[in-house]
Design a protein around this motif. Structure first.
Motif, short mmCIF file in Angstrom:
data_model
loop_
_atom_site.label_atom_id
_atom_site.label_comp_id
_atom_site.label_asym_id
_atom_site.label_seq_id
_atom_site.Cartn_x
_atom_site.Cartn_y
_atom_site.Cartn_z
N LEU A 1 4.09 6.65 9.74
CA LEU A 1 2.69 7.17 10.09
C LEU A 1 2.50 6.90 11.52
O LEU A 1 1.98 7.83 12.36
N LYS A 2 3.06 5.79 12.03
CA LYS A 2 3.12 5.72 13.50
C LYS A 2 3.77 6.80 14.39
O LYS A 2 3.35 7.34 15.41
N GLY A 3 5.05 7.20 13.85
CA GLY A 3 5.83 8.16 14.31
C GLY A 3 5.30 9.56 14.23
O GLY A 3 5.45 10.29 15.26
N MET A 4 4.35 9.68 13.22
CA MET A 4 3.65 11.05 13.32
C MET A 4 2.31 10.71 14.23
O MET A 4 1.46 11.86 14.46
N GLY A 5 1.98 9.38 15.08
CA GLY A 5 0.88 9.42 15.81
C GLY A 5 -0.54 9.52 14.85
O GLY A 5 -1.41 9.97 15.55
N MET A 6 -0.42 9.03 13.65
CA MET A 6 -1.67 9.27 12.75
C MET A 6 -2.64 8.28 13.12
O MET A 6 -2.36 6.96 13.36
N GLN A 7 -3.99 8.65 13.39
CA GLN A 7 -4.95 7.54 13.56
C GLN A 7 -4.95 6.90 12.64
O GLN A 7 -4.67 6.72 11.39
N LYS A 8 -5.32 5.31 13.05
CA LYS A 8 -5.45 4.39 11.87
C LYS A 8 -6.58 4.77 10.79
O LYS A 8 -7.47 5.53 10.80
N GLY A 9 -6.42 4.00 9.66
CA GLY A 9 -7.20 4.12 8.42
C GLY A 9 -6.37 4.12 7.34
O GLY A 9 -5.30 4.25 7.31
N PRO A 10 -7.17 3.97 6.04
CA PRO A 10 -6.49 4.07 4.76
C PRO A 10 -5.64 5.22 4.57
O PRO A 10 -6.25 6.40 4.40
N ARG A 11 -4.24 4.98 4.36
CA ARG A 11 -3.26 6.04 4.28
C ARG A 11 -2.44 5.91 3.19
O ARG A 11 -1.52 6.82 2.85
N CYS A 12 -2.31 4.59 2.62
CA CYS A 12 -1.61 4.36 1.35
C CYS A 12 -2.19 3.92 0.26
O CYS A 12 -3.11 3.01 0.39
N VAL A 13 -2.15 4.64 -0.86
CA VAL A 13 -2.70 4.21 -2.27
C VAL A 13 -1.64 3.34 -3.00
O VAL A 13 -0.72 3.74 -2.90
N LEU A 14 -2.43 2.33 -3.49
CA LEU A 14 -1.47 1.32 -4.29
C LEU A 14 -2.52 1.00 -5.57
O LEU A 14 -3.36 0.80 -5.42
N HIS A 15 -1.70 0.82 -6.58
CA HIS A 15 -2.06 0.28 -7.75
C HIS A 15 -2.11 -1.43 -7.52
O HIS A 15 -1.35 -1.91 -6.94
N VAL A 16 -3.00 -2.03 -8.24
CA VAL A 16 -3.19 -3.47 -8.22
C VAL A 16 -1.85 -4.16 -8.57
O VAL A 16 -1.33 -4.92 -7.83
N GLY A 17 -1.13 -3.76 -9.31
CA GLY A 17 0.12 -4.05 -9.98
C GLY A 17 0.27 -4.50 -11.41
O GLY A 17 -0.47 -4.04 -12.19
N GLY A 18 0.96 -5.54 -11.65
CA GLY A 18 1.17 -5.98 -13.14
C GLY A 18 -0.01 -7.07 -13.73
O GLY A 18 -0.41 -7.87 -12.73
N GLY A 19 -0.06 -6.99 -14.96
CA GLY A 19 -1.01 -7.92 -15.36
C GLY A 19 -0.27 -9.45 -15.58
O GLY A 19 -0.94 -10.46 -15.83
N TYR A 20 0.97 -9.35 -15.88
CA TYR A 20 1.66 -10.59 -16.08
C TYR A 20 1.16 -11.51 -17.25
O TYR A 20 1.17 -12.93 -17.03
N ASP A 21 0.70 -10.98 -18.28
CA ASP A 21 0.05 -11.83 -19.32
C ASP A 21 -0.95 -12.70 -18.90
O ASP A 21 -1.55 -13.45 -19.79
N ASP A 22 -1.51 -12.56 -17.96
CA ASP A 22 -2.92 -13.22 -17.54
C ASP A 22 -3.42 -12.34 -16.31
O ASP A 22 -2.98 -12.63 -15.20
N LYS A 23 -4.58 -11.49 -16.57
CA LYS A 23 -4.90 -10.65 -15.41
C LYS A 23 -5.76 -11.28 -14.43
O LYS A 23 -5.55 -10.90 -13.35
N GLU A 24 -6.23 -12.54 -14.73
CA GLU A 24 -7.11 -13.22 -13.79
C GLU A 24 -6.33 -13.82 -12.94
O GLU A 24 -6.42 -13.86 -11.61
N LEU A 25 -5.13 -14.40 -13.23
CA LEU A 25 -4.05 -14.86 -12.57
C LEU A 25 -3.39 -13.75 -11.74
O LEU A 25 -3.34 -14.22 -10.36
N ALA A 26 -3.14 -12.96 -12.18
CA ALA A 26 -2.62 -11.79 -11.45
C ALA A 26 -3.43 -11.28 -10.11
O ALA A 26 -2.93 -11.00 -9.27
N LEU A 27 -5.10 -11.24 -10.60
CA LEU A 27 -5.81 -10.91 -9.62
C LEU A 27 -5.57 -11.88 -8.11
O LEU A 27 -5.74 -11.53 -7.20
N GLU A 28 -5.77 -13.07 -8.62
CA GLU A 28 -6.02 -14.35 -7.88
C GLU A 28 -4.58 -14.24 -6.86
O GLU A 28 -4.64 -14.72 -5.63
N ARG A 29 -3.49 -13.74 -7.61
CA ARG A 29 -2.28 -13.87 -6.85
C ARG A 29 -2.01 -12.84 -6.07
O ARG A 29 -1.62 -13.02 -4.70
#
Length: 320
Positions: A141-169
């Motif tokens: 993005l920097k090489g393309m000279g893109m203005q700052k701002g949200p450019r990468c979409v991510l999922h939160v990740g895995g639940g690892y058998d305890d979603k509350e703990l996974a959110l806090e992690r």
């Protein structure tokens, strides 16, 4: 309300224009001369960027000003045996050319790194690799000279058998992520683990925009509606430098409704837009459909027949 449509990475209409040509590490190793092997990687990456520019010009010809780049532009960029390879240097001019064109044509560009980029992993090596992959996106993005701002979409990740703990992690790990990477991240509700409400919990706590995926919400919603949370989605975008963004797809018929259909159901999409009309002046909608740009063209044709819609051009319209 202005609606801009975008699509993902590849065109059904442009021939020989893949931006994801690759080379495996096994193929790399088979080339005896390491320098020659690296030159081959650079040629592939250069060809991918040429195809990105072709895709952007194709989009411009069809009035499409929103596009997601492939995350596979530079093969083996993050491989542990190629850490000494400065892949940006040989691609500098091509990156600038792509970025300059997108900026000049006022196009919104973003990425959606692969599902193995997980920021709430309990395993340190996975977290480190995820940050490294995000740093690669930042360099591009920097090489393309893109203005700052949200450019990468991510999922939160895995639940690892305890979603509350996974959110806090996730929150704990977030504090160790460089600010330059934090600034480019958007979070998305997923179709199996973290619902819209859970994703908003992180978005509000960490001041990260949340991309609402309607199809994912249909699959994973804890029996809750989305409309009562829409104001929260709008609010987490208030400080972002880009308009609010969502994902649209339709469930494929058959055994797995989570899979994406070839095209978009125009009635379901329009029903959603009518409910949110007035809440935002503009929304950018990324189409996740098997038929890529053809799905976008078909959706514009379908919506053009609706009295509630005023088509502006090949990639955008007003909801009256």
């Amino acid at each position: 309300m202005l609606v801009r449509l975008g699509y993902v990475a590849m065109s059904m209409h442009l021939k020989n224009a893949s931006p994801s040509q690759t080379m495996t590490y096994a193929q790399f190793q088979r080339i005896k001369d390491r320098e020659a092997a690296i030159h081959k990687l650079e040629r592939i990456a250069s060809s991918n960027l040429d195809n990105c520019l072709r895709l952007l010009k194709h989009n411009k010809g069809h009035d499409i000003s929103f596009f997601r780049f492939s995350s596979k532009l530079v093969p083996l960029a993050n491989h542990e045996d190629l850490l000494d390879w400065n892949y940006i240097r040989p691609l500098k001019e091509k990156l600038k050319e792509v970025g300059d064109y997108a900026t000049r044509m006022k196009m919104r560009i973003d990425f959606h790194p692969d599902h193995f980029v997980v920021l709430n992993s309990p395993q340190e090596h996975i977290l480190k690799q995820s940050i490294k992959t995000l740093q690669m996106h930042r360099k591009l993005l920097k090489g393309m000279g893109m203005q700052k701002g949200p450019r990468c979409v991510l999922h939160v990740g895995g639940g690892y058998d305890d979603k509350e703990l996974a959110l806090e992690r996730f929150i704990e790990n977030w504090s160790n992520i460089p600010v330059s990477i934090q600034e480019m991240i958007m979070l998305e509700n997923d179709d199996t683990t973290f619902s819209l409400q859970e994703t908003l919990y992180l978005g509000e706590k960490l001041a990260v925009p949340v991309v609402f995926d309607l199809h994912h919400h249909m699959m994973n919603n804890n029996k809750a509606g989305w409309y009562e949370h829409w104001d929260r989605v709008v609010n987490v975008w208030k400080t972002a430098l880009l308009p609010i963004k969502m994902h649209i797809s339709s469930p494929r018929e058959g055994n797995d409704p989570r899979a994406h259909a070839d095209f978009i159901d125009a009635d379901t999409f329009l029903s959603f837009l009518q409910k949110i009309k007035g809440s935002v002046p503009q929304i950018d909608c990324m189409i996740e459909a098997k038929k890529k740009d053809e799905a976008l063209f078909q959706l514009i044709r379908d919506l053009g027949a609706k009295p509630e819609v005023e088509i502006i051009d090949g990639g955008s319209f007003y909801v009256k």
